[in-house]
Motif scaffolding. Sequence first.
Motif, mmCIF file in Angstrom:
data_model
loop_
_atom_site.group_PDB
_atom_site.id
_atom_site.type_symbol
_atom_site.label_atom_id
_atom_site.label_comp_id
_atom_site.label_asym_id
_atom_site.label_seq_id
_atom_site.Cartn_x
_atom_site.Cartn_y
_atom_site.Cartn_z
ATOM 1 N N ALA A 215 0.843 -1.314 0.114
ATOM 2 C CA ALA A 215 0.058 0.079 -0.167
ATOM 3 C C ALA A 215 0.960 1.177 -0.005
ATOM 4 C CB ALA A 215 -0.889 -0.114 1.198
ATOM 5 N N GLU A 216 0.449 2.068 -0.755
ATOM 6 C CA GLU A 216 1.247 3.654 -0.892
ATOM 7 C C GLU A 216 1.162 4.425 0.410
ATOM 8 O OE1 GLU A 216 -0.458 6.204 -3.885
ATOM 9 O OE2 GLU A 216 1.390 7.002 -3.963
ATOM 10 N N ARG A 217 2.407 4.946 1.114
ATOM 11 C CA ARG A 217 2.463 5.567 2.271
ATOM 12 C C ARG A 217 3.058 6.867 2.029
ATOM 13 N NH1 ARG A 217 -0.893 2.550 3.812
ATOM 14 N NH2 ARG A 217 -0.929 1.414 5.588
ATOM 15 N N CYS A 218 3.884 7.036 0.899
ATOM 16 C CA CYS A 218 4.528 8.320 0.844
ATOM 17 C C CYS A 218 4.441 8.998 -0.664
ATOM 18 C CB CYS A 218 6.012 8.245 1.087
ATOM 19 S SG CYS A 218 6.908 9.761 0.956
ATOM 20 N N GLN A 219 4.281 10.394 -0.735
ATOM 21 C CA GLN A 219 4.019 10.839 -2.192
ATOM 22 C C GLN A 219 5.206 11.727 -2.413
ATOM 23 O OE1 GLN A 219 0.372 12.291 -3.689
ATOM 24 N NE2 GLN A 219 -0.283 10.324 -3.670
ATOM 25 N N GLY A 220 6.385 11.802 -1.373
ATOM 26 C CA GLY A 220 7.593 12.714 -1.639
ATOM 27 C C GLY A 220 7.266 14.182 -2.039
ATOM 28 N N CYS A 221 6.406 14.457 -0.989
ATOM 29 C CA CYS A 221 6.053 16.078 -1.277
ATOM 30 C C CYS A 221 7.056 16.829 -0.997
ATOM 31 C CB CYS A 221 4.692 16.143 -0.628
ATOM 32 S SG CYS A 221 4.936 16.295 1.339
ATOM 33 N N ALA B 271 0.292 13.040 13.470
ATOM 34 C CA ALA B 271 0.180 11.926 14.247
ATOM 35 C C ALA B 271 0.710 10.713 13.563
ATOM 36 C CB ALA B 271 -1.153 11.545 14.800
ATOM 37 N N GLY B 272 1.661 11.009 12.568
ATOM 38 C CA GLY B 272 2.489 10.072 11.849
ATOM 39 C C GLY B 272 1.608 9.263 10.714
ATOM 40 N N ILE B 273 0.406 10.030 10.260
ATOM 41 C CA ILE B 273 -0.243 9.449 9.197
ATOM 42 C C ILE B 273 -0.503 10.559 8.172
ATOM 43 C CG2 ILE B 273 -2.856 8.853 8.516
ATOM 44 C CD1 ILE B 273 -2.841 7.649 11.802
ATOM 45 N N CYS B 274 -0.067 10.159 6.940
ATOM 46 C CA CYS B 274 0.103 10.987 5.886
ATOM 47 C C CYS B 274 -1.120 11.307 5.154
ATOM 48 C CB CYS B 274 1.124 10.576 5.055
ATOM 49 S SG CYS B 274 1.263 11.890 3.516
ATOM 50 N N PRO B 275 -1.553 12.660 5.462
ATOM 51 C CA PRO B 275 -2.812 13.138 4.757
ATOM 52 C C PRO B 275 -2.615 13.323 3.040
ATOM 53 C CG PRO B 275 -2.146 15.039 6.029
ATOM 54 C CD PRO B 275 -1.158 13.564 6.192
ATOM 55 N N ILE B 276 -1.308 13.622 2.823
ATOM 56 C CA ILE B 276 -0.985 13.960 1.258
ATOM 57 C C ILE B 276 -1.396 12.478 0.553
ATOM 58 C CG2 ILE B 276 0.630 14.986 -0.350
ATOM 59 C CD1 ILE B 276 -0.244 16.651 1.898
ATOM 60 N N THR B 277 -0.844 11.593 1.255
ATOM 61 C CA THR B 277 -0.891 10.122 0.329
ATOM 62 C C THR B 277 -2.494 9.629 0.543
ATOM 63 O OG1 THR B 277 1.434 9.987 1.121
ATOM 64 C CG2 THR B 277 0.093 8.079 0.214
ATOM 65 N N ARG C 169 -5.877 15.249 -0.557
ATOM 66 C CA ARG C 169 -4.778 15.628 0.005
ATOM 67 C C ARG C 169 -4.912 16.926 0.785
ATOM 68 N NH1 ARG C 169 -0.641 16.658 -4.752
ATOM 69 N NH2 ARG C 169 0.588 14.880 -4.295
ATOM 70 N N LEU C 170 -6.057 16.947 1.905
ATOM 71 C CA LEU C 170 -6.347 17.911 2.583
ATOM 72 C C LEU C 170 -5.596 18.060 3.782
ATOM 73 C CD1 LEU C 170 -10.454 17.503 3.343
ATOM 74 C CD2 LEU C 170 -9.038 19.050 1.456
ATOM 75 N N LEU C 171 -5.082 19.108 4.144
ATOM 76 C CA LEU C 171 -4.194 19.433 5.135
ATOM 77 C C LEU C 171 -4.914 19.594 6.568
ATOM 78 C CD1 LEU C 171 -1.483 21.733 3.641
ATOM 79 C CD2 LEU C 171 -0.991 19.531 4.602
ATOM 80 N N ASN C 172 -6.279 19.985 6.520
ATOM 81 C CA ASN C 172 -7.220 20.604 7.591
ATOM 82 C C ASN C 172 -8.471 19.666 7.254
ATOM 83 O OD1 ASN C 172 -5.566 22.157 9.185
ATOM 84 N ND2 ASN C 172 -5.470 23.278 7.253
ATOM 85 N N GLY C 173 -8.580 18.356 7.583
ATOM 86 C CA GLY C 173 -9.600 17.469 7.262
ATOM 87 C C GLY C 173 -10.121 17.190 8.517
ATOM 88 N N PRO C 174 -11.268 16.204 8.628
ATOM 89 C CA PRO C 174 -11.520 15.632 7.264
ATOM 90 C C PRO C 174 -12.786 16.415 6.300
ATOM 91 C CG PRO C 174 -12.961 14.666 9.063
ATOM 92 C CD PRO C 174 -12.104 15.702 9.567
ATOM 93 N N ALA D 114 -8.377 8.974 6.072
ATOM 94 C CA ALA D 114 -6.962 9.412 6.675
ATOM 95 C C ALA D 114 -7.162 10.310 7.802
ATOM 96 C CB ALA D 114 -6.038 10.346 5.621
ATOM 97 N N TRP D 115 -8.107 11.349 7.618
ATOM 98 C CA TRP D 115 -8.113 12.291 8.806
ATOM 99 C C TRP D 115 -8.871 11.671 9.900
ATOM 100 C CZ3 TRP D 115 -5.625 16.255 10.452
ATOM 101 C CH2 TRP D 115 -4.818 17.136 9.547
ATOM 102 N N GLN D 116 -9.699 10.662 9.664
ATOM 103 C CA GLN D 116 -10.272 9.926 11.124
ATOM 104 C C GLN D 116 -9.117 9.275 11.577
ATOM 105 O OE1 GLN D 116 -13.888 9.707 11.604
ATOM 106 N NE2 GLN D 116 -12.675 9.173 13.857
ATOM 107 N N LEU D 117 -8.318 8.700 10.787
ATOM 108 C CA LEU D 117 -7.228 7.794 11.352
ATOM 109 C C LEU D 117 -6.200 8.929 12.148
ATOM 110 C CD1 LEU D 117 -5.893 5.635 8.282
ATOM 111 C CD2 LEU D 117 -7.329 4.879 10.384
#
Lengths: 126, 222
Positions: B129-135, B144-150, B155-160, B178-181
């Motif tokens: 599974a994908e975890r990083c988009q090299g932003c 919290a160690g969970i990437c919203p970009i990926t 790719r929301l920075l302030n979600g959900p 991702a934002w729930q996570l």
Amino acid sequence: MSYPDSIRVIQVPCTGRVDVIHLMEAFQKGADGVYVVGCLEGECHYYTGNLRAKKRVQYTKKILDEIGIGGERLEMYNIAASDGPRFSQVAKEMDEKIRALGPSPIRTALQKIHAARQAGVNVETS
Amino acid sequence: MIVAERKPLEEIIGFIKDYKKILLVGCNECVTVCYAGGKKEVAILASALKMAFLKEEKELEVKEVTLERQCDQEYLEEIRSIVDQYEAIVSMACGVGVQFMAEKYQTMPVYPALNTLFMGGAEEMGVWAERCQGCGQCVLGQTAGICPITRCAKRLLNGPCGGSTKGHCEINKDVPCAWQLIIDRLKALGKLDDYDNLMPIKDWSAERSGGPRKIVREDLRQ
């Protein structure tokens, strides 16, 4: 109890030892058909060897289909070690099935190339 | 790791149909770990290609080699003495390896055997599974160690967003929001107050949209 003499048995400690490349190379060397005989599902001495073999057989079938050899030339059977009559029956079934499909196109091509070489004909490869 | 999968055989055969001798080169790094282009996959592809040619009553000579890495010049040098004996190279590396190979051997046709997919990891055997988009500007310290970009489809920075339902994303019920996570993990860490800190606008010029990226370390450069 007997099985067709067209069948060559290759022993492995467990069908879990059988890898995709082993099946591929059998066809590459001209086998018309290949079948893997494992223990009954749930009765593998190593727990999952025959289940792994089943997945590898399925994967190899797809490759054989992709290159036009025909995935139906490869099968997996599960037979108890004590069930000789079933082993014999499956061998006959597989033999009949492969005979009905005819020779593998690889074997036919290998024979043609070999015959051409024997006759001193330079085989163009492309 | 970089995760890849083998191209359909038909496509690879199309690349090499006019050649008689090819060099098939695997890579011992990421694509070995994701079972796409390591020594084992090189052997399987070589066998499949040889059979595809034989079926047409043609013979294909395939030299199998697996290098430690194809994204490093020094390992690519290892095949220099044999490259000239072949008409083309088929690389089972990621897109980076294929390009480094083509740059290294300018006069040799180089073809990819894999489709390079993403940077990710194995969630379980056989599942990547994908975890990083090299932003280029990592936000994991704030999320919290969970990437919203990926992991957020938007790719929301302030979600959900409003499409988050019962912890899942509206694009697919199998995709966790991702934002729930992030919120769940912030709660578990006792850092839910951090959620109130709005993230500023991200500098996307550090990402791919800023053009191809490069870093230069003068302390290492020779």
